[in-house]
Design a protein around this motif. Structure first.
Motif, PDB file in Angstrom:
ATOM      1  N   LEU A  13       0.978  -1.211   0.011  1.00 57.77           N
ATOM      2  CA  LEU A  13      -0.063   0.013  -0.064  1.00 57.77           C
ATOM      3  C   LEU A  13       0.986   1.493   0.096  1.00 57.77           C
ATOM      4  O   LEU A  13       0.394   2.222   0.003  1.00 57.77           O
ATOM      5  N   GLY A  14       2.224   1.089   0.022  1.00 58.90           N
ATOM      6  CA  GLY A  14       3.054   2.210  -0.079  1.00 58.90           C
ATOM      7  C   GLY A  14       3.174   3.185   1.296  1.00 58.90           C
ATOM      8  O   GLY A  14       3.281   4.421   1.165  1.00 58.90           O
ATOM      9  N   GLN A  15       2.625   2.419   2.394  1.00 51.78           N
ATOM     10  CA  GLN A  15       2.800   3.150   3.635  1.00 51.78           C
ATOM     11  C   GLN A  15       4.069   3.487   4.200  1.00 51.78           C
ATOM     12  O   GLN A  15       4.847   2.504   4.173  1.00 51.78           O
ATOM     13  N   GLN A  16       4.232   4.609   4.720  1.00 48.89           N
ATOM     14  CA  GLN A  16       5.682   5.114   5.306  1.00 48.89           C
ATOM     15  C   GLN A  16       5.889   4.239   6.445  1.00 48.89           C
ATOM     16  O   GLN A  16       7.320   3.935   6.503  1.00 48.89           O
ATOM     17  N   PHE A  17       4.931   3.996   7.291  1.00 47.05           N
ATOM     18  CA  PHE A  17       5.324   3.261   8.427  1.00 47.05           C
ATOM     19  C   PHE A  17       4.637   2.022   8.486  1.00 47.05           C
ATOM     20  O   PHE A  17       3.296   2.017   8.297  1.00 47.05           O
ATOM     21  N   GLY A  18       5.126   1.150   8.931  1.00 48.00           N
ATOM     22  CA  GLY A  18       4.437  -0.285   8.944  1.00 48.00           C
ATOM     23  C   GLY A  18       3.829  -0.412  10.287  1.00 48.00           C
ATOM     24  O   GLY A  18       3.835   0.447  11.223  1.00 48.00           O
ATOM     25  N   PRO A  19       2.812  -1.571  10.331  1.00 53.13           N
ATOM     26  CA  PRO A  19       2.211  -1.664  11.830  1.00 53.13           C
ATOM     27  C   PRO A  19       2.902  -2.073  12.916  1.00 53.13           C
ATOM     28  O   PRO A  19       4.075  -2.535  12.624  1.00 53.13           O
ATOM     29  N   THR A  20       2.740  -1.511  14.051  1.00 51.52           N
ATOM     30  CA  THR A  20       3.208  -2.048  15.282  1.00 51.52           C
ATOM     31  C   THR A  20       3.235  -3.515  15.466  1.00 51.52           C
ATOM     32  O   THR A  20       1.992  -4.103  14.975  1.00 51.52           O
ATOM     33  N   PRO A  21       3.962  -4.219  16.252  1.00 53.49           N
ATOM     34  CA  PRO A  21       3.606  -5.636  16.537  1.00 53.49           C
ATOM     35  C   PRO A  21       2.276  -5.919  17.038  1.00 53.49           C
ATOM     36  O   PRO A  21       1.493  -6.712  16.601  1.00 53.49           O
ATOM     37  N   GLN A  22       1.580  -4.986  17.949  1.00 53.98           N
ATOM     38  CA  GLN A  22       0.348  -4.997  18.477  1.00 53.98           C
ATOM     39  C   GLN A  22      -0.737  -4.809  17.248  1.00 53.98           C
ATOM     40  O   GLN A  22      -1.710  -5.653  17.254  1.00 53.98           O
ATOM     41  N   THR A  89      -6.235   1.380  -3.393  1.00 50.39           N
ATOM     42  CA  THR A  89      -4.965   1.451  -3.582  1.00 50.39           C
ATOM     43  C   THR A  89      -4.349   0.006  -3.679  1.00 50.39           C
ATOM     44  O   THR A  89      -3.642  -0.288  -4.599  1.00 50.39           O
ATOM     45  N   LEU A  90      -4.744  -0.860  -3.019  1.00 49.46           N
ATOM     46  CA  LEU A  90      -4.206  -2.207  -3.292  1.00 49.46           C
ATOM     47  C   LEU A  90      -4.617  -2.888  -4.627  1.00 49.46           C
ATOM     48  O   LEU A  90      -3.758  -3.453  -5.358  1.00 49.46           O
ATOM     49  N   ALA A  91      -5.816  -2.468  -5.237  1.00 55.75           N
ATOM     50  CA  ALA A  91      -6.251  -2.807  -6.668  1.00 55.75           C
ATOM     51  C   ALA A  91      -5.115  -2.175  -7.615  1.00 55.75           C
ATOM     52  O   ALA A  91      -5.037  -2.895  -8.697  1.00 55.75           O
ATOM     53  N   GLY A  94      -0.540  -3.178  -8.312  1.00 53.25           N
ATOM     54  CA  GLY A  94       0.064  -4.354  -9.160  1.00 53.25           C
ATOM     55  C   GLY A  94      -0.300  -5.612  -8.521  1.00 53.25           C
ATOM     56  O   GLY A  94       0.190  -6.632  -9.068  1.00 53.25           O
ATOM     57  N   PHE A  95      -0.952  -5.647  -7.554  1.00 51.82           N
ATOM     58  CA  PHE A  95      -1.161  -6.973  -6.572  1.00 51.82           C
ATOM     59  C   PHE A  95      -1.811  -7.976  -7.361  1.00 51.82           C
ATOM     60  O   PHE A  95      -1.442  -9.267  -7.506  1.00 51.82           O
ATOM     61  N   LEU A  96      -2.928  -7.556  -8.274  1.00 48.94           N
ATOM     62  CA  LEU A  96      -3.791  -8.298  -9.050  1.00 48.94           C
ATOM     63  C   LEU A  96      -2.890  -8.982  -9.891  1.00 48.94           C
ATOM     64  O   LEU A  96      -3.181 -10.239 -10.649  1.00 48.94           O
ATOM     65  N   ASP A  97      -1.851  -8.300 -10.649  1.00 50.98           N
ATOM     66  CA  ASP A  97      -0.812  -8.842 -11.659  1.00 50.98           C
ATOM     67  C   ASP A  97      -0.402 -10.397 -11.476  1.00 50.98           C
ATOM     68  O   ASP A  97       0.208 -11.200 -12.088  1.00 50.98           O
ATOM     69  N   THR A  98      -0.110 -10.520  -9.849  1.00 48.80           N
ATOM     70  CA  THR A  98       0.563 -11.550  -9.393  1.00 48.80           C
ATOM     71  C   THR A  98      -0.370 -12.798  -9.229  1.00 48.80           C
ATOM     72  O   THR A  98       0.077 -13.890  -8.782  1.00 48.80           O
ATOM     73  N   LEU A  99      -1.702 -12.474  -9.202  1.00 52.78           N
ATOM     74  CA  LEU A  99      -2.669 -13.619  -9.000  1.00 52.78           C
ATOM     75  C   LEU A  99      -3.080 -14.534 -10.291  1.00 52.78           C
ATOM     76  O   LEU A  99      -3.028 -13.828 -11.473  1.00 52.78           O
ATOM     77  N   PRO A 100      -3.177 -15.512 -10.180  1.00 56.87           N
ATOM     78  CA  PRO A 100      -3.988 -16.322 -11.280  1.00 56.87           C
ATOM     79  C   PRO A 100      -5.123 -15.737 -11.963  1.00 56.87           C
ATOM     80  O   PRO A 100      -5.999 -14.971 -11.019  1.00 56.87           O
ATOM     81  N   VAL A 101      -5.411 -15.647 -13.302  1.00 58.97           N
ATOM     82  CA  VAL A 101      -6.444 -15.071 -13.903  1.00 58.97           C
ATOM     83  C   VAL A 101      -7.892 -15.444 -13.375  1.00 58.97           C
ATOM     84  O   VAL A 101      -8.954 -14.823 -13.399  1.00 58.97           O
ATOM     85  N   ASP A 102      -8.101 -16.579 -13.031  1.00 58.99           N
ATOM     86  CA  ASP A 102      -9.327 -16.993 -12.278  1.00 58.99           C
ATOM     87  C   ASP A 102      -9.404 -16.838 -10.858  1.00 58.99           C
ATOM     88  O   ASP A 102     -10.203 -17.277 -10.224  1.00 58.99           O
ATOM     89  N   ASP A 103      -8.442 -16.046 -10.032  1.00 58.64           N
ATOM     90  CA  ASP A 103      -8.485 -15.946  -8.778  1.00 58.64           C
ATOM     91  C   ASP A 103      -9.687 -14.908  -8.512  1.00 58.64           C
ATOM     92  O   ASP A 103     -10.013 -13.765  -9.052  1.00 58.64           O
TER      93      ASP A 103
END
Length: 486
Positions: A13-22, A89-91, A94-103
């Protein structure tokens, strides 16, 4: 393709900061019921949105199978926008390009339509869709507090038998509406309250003769209780007439709507079965502010272990409960774990304890005050900690001999801060921002006037309302005379 972790998703998603462990633990929790206790400023809305996106990204749910519930339209709008924005943003990532066409995720991320609503609006949709099962007319119009009060005033004003109380007419109206609301919130009917009054009165009448040996004040207390029971019976008659008036006009209050929805799902299992087929992920925001009727509604729709694969996430903080005056109880957080059990037992509990909006010293003070007011009937809340780099912060306490001295000091301090900031801003800087929090609205106008006199630009969100503005008062008085010359 394996399971996408919360941190991998954040990178996508291009977020500057990742989630904390919690946060990662909440976002990536396995499907099923989960209780999340989130402290003030702990990023619960962000985490809820990220959890939905994680579930969609991993193919566990489609966006149209998501239901998010919160208390205000503003909060619902914010949560809905975050979910839709992140899914879009996820769509586009380029995430979808990594999935099989029938996913199936290809179609899911081209139809981003989660349902995010207020608790009241969702209850209304349940009543409209299934209300005929009660049976009841599902198209009743919801009235505002003002209209509700006006109808109640007509009922009380026209009451033919009078009242035993010496309370004023507005007080009787408010007492009747409060009783009606409490009955709706707790799913209690008129007959049940009348029976409790009868039993209590019989207990008092059955007490042995005290022959003047009673402790001082006991007789007066019993007389007071007996008078209160008589008054409550009179209020019950008013509640019945008030509800009949609403029914005749096909009107309904928000409390009645929630009560009807709870009764509906409690007595008709097929409503819950249909809603569970439609929604596979349910996000319950500010759960500490739900009342009994809301608890019964949600438990019978999505809980009771009826569907262990259903993902229900309740987020709340007992220290932030604000709706106790209308029947809400933070104890619902503790009840959630058994209301929404897993196959293995009570629902697991997770925490968010990093506050993103406060420095360390402010949090130390808040944690101390929280411990003083901790309710042992609710889940224990761990102390909040500051985010990395938050700084120490500054806390000042003041004691003053008079109220006027306190207000003058407050206005002088803010004015000095404003002047200092304005001088710094001449060299470039952010606009001055400060807030004064009040325990009672009566202090709002004096503080506003003191700051204004010192040249500090100020907006007031408390204090007198529009009807207290002289120009509006004149217009309102004129309209009132035209409508009701008497």
């Amino acid at each position: 393709m394996g399971t996408i972790s919360p941190n991998e998703l954040s990178t996508m998603l291009g977020q500057q900061f990742g989630p904390t462990p919690q946060q990662a633990a909440v976002i990536g929790a396995q499907p099923g019921p989960t209780l999340v206790v989130a402290g003030a400023g702990a990023g619960k809305t962000e985490t809820m949105a990220a959890r939905v996106v994680w579930l969609v990204a991993n193919g566990i749910v489609a966006p149209e199978q998501v239901l998010g519930l919160t208390f205000t339209r503003k909060a619902a709008r914010e949560l809905g926008q975050r979910i839709r924005r992140r899914l879009q943003t996820l769509a586009d990532s380029g995430f979808l390009d990594t999935l099989p066409v029938d996913d199936p995720r290809h179609e899911a991320l081209h139809n981003i339509i989660p349902t995010v609503s207020t608790y009241d609006a969702y209850a209304g949709s349940v009543v409209r869709e299934y209300g005929l099962l009660l049976p009841m007319e599902p198209a009743g119009r919801i009235i505002s507090d003002t209209e509700r009060w006006m109808i109640a005033r007509d009922v009380v004003s026209d009451w033919p038998t009078g009242f035993t109380t010496a309370r004023s007419l507005p007080s009787i109206i408010d007492d009747m509406l409060d009783l009606a609301d409490e009955m709706d919130n707790h799913l209690v009917g008129i007959d049940r309250v009348a029976e409790e009054c009868r039993v209590t009165a019989a207990e008092i009448d059955g007490l042995p003769d005290r022959d003047g040996k009673a402790l001082k004040g006991v007789d007066a207390t019993l007389d007071s209780i007996d008078g209160a029971l008589t008054y409550r019976r009179e209020l019950l008659e008013l509640v019945a007439a008030y509800r009949d008036t609403l029914s005749e006009r096909n009107l309904m209050t928000f409390g009645q709507q929630m009560s009807k929805a709870a009764q509906l799902v409690q007595s008709h299992n097929r409503v819950g079965e249909a809603q569970r087929r439609r929604f596979r992920v349910v996000m319950l925001d500010e759960y500490q502010d739900t009342g009994h009727a809301q608890r019964v509604l949600l438990q019978n729709l999505f809980g009771n272990g009826a569907d262990p694969a259903l993902t229900v996430t309740a987020v709340g903080d007992p220290m932030q409960s604000i709706y106790g005056f209308r029947g809400a109880t933070a104890a619902n957080l503790a009840h959630f774990r058994t209301d929404f059990p897993t196959v293995a037992g009570p629902a697991p509990i997770l925490e968010l304890t990093t506050s993103w909006r406060n420095p360390a010293r402010v949090l130390d003070l808040a944690n101390t005050v929280s411990r003083w007011s901790m309710n042992t009937d609710t889940p224990m809340v761990s102390p909040l900690s500051a985010r990395p780099g938050a700084g120490t912060g500054e806390v000042k306490l003041g004691w003053f001999d008079t109220r006027e001295e306190e207000l003058d000091w407050l206005a002088d301090d803010l004015a000095a801060r404003y002047r200092e900031h304005r001088e710094q801003k001449a060299n470039g800087g952010a606009p001055f921002s400060a807030a004064v929090l009040l325990r009672k609205n009566a202090d709002a106008q004096p503080i506003h006037d003191l700051l204004h006199a010192r040249g500090v630009p100020v907006d007031m969100t408390a204090g007198p309302g529009l009807l207290d503005v002289p120009e509006v008062t004149d217009v309102f008085a004129t309209l009132r005379v035209l409508v009701d010359p008497a």
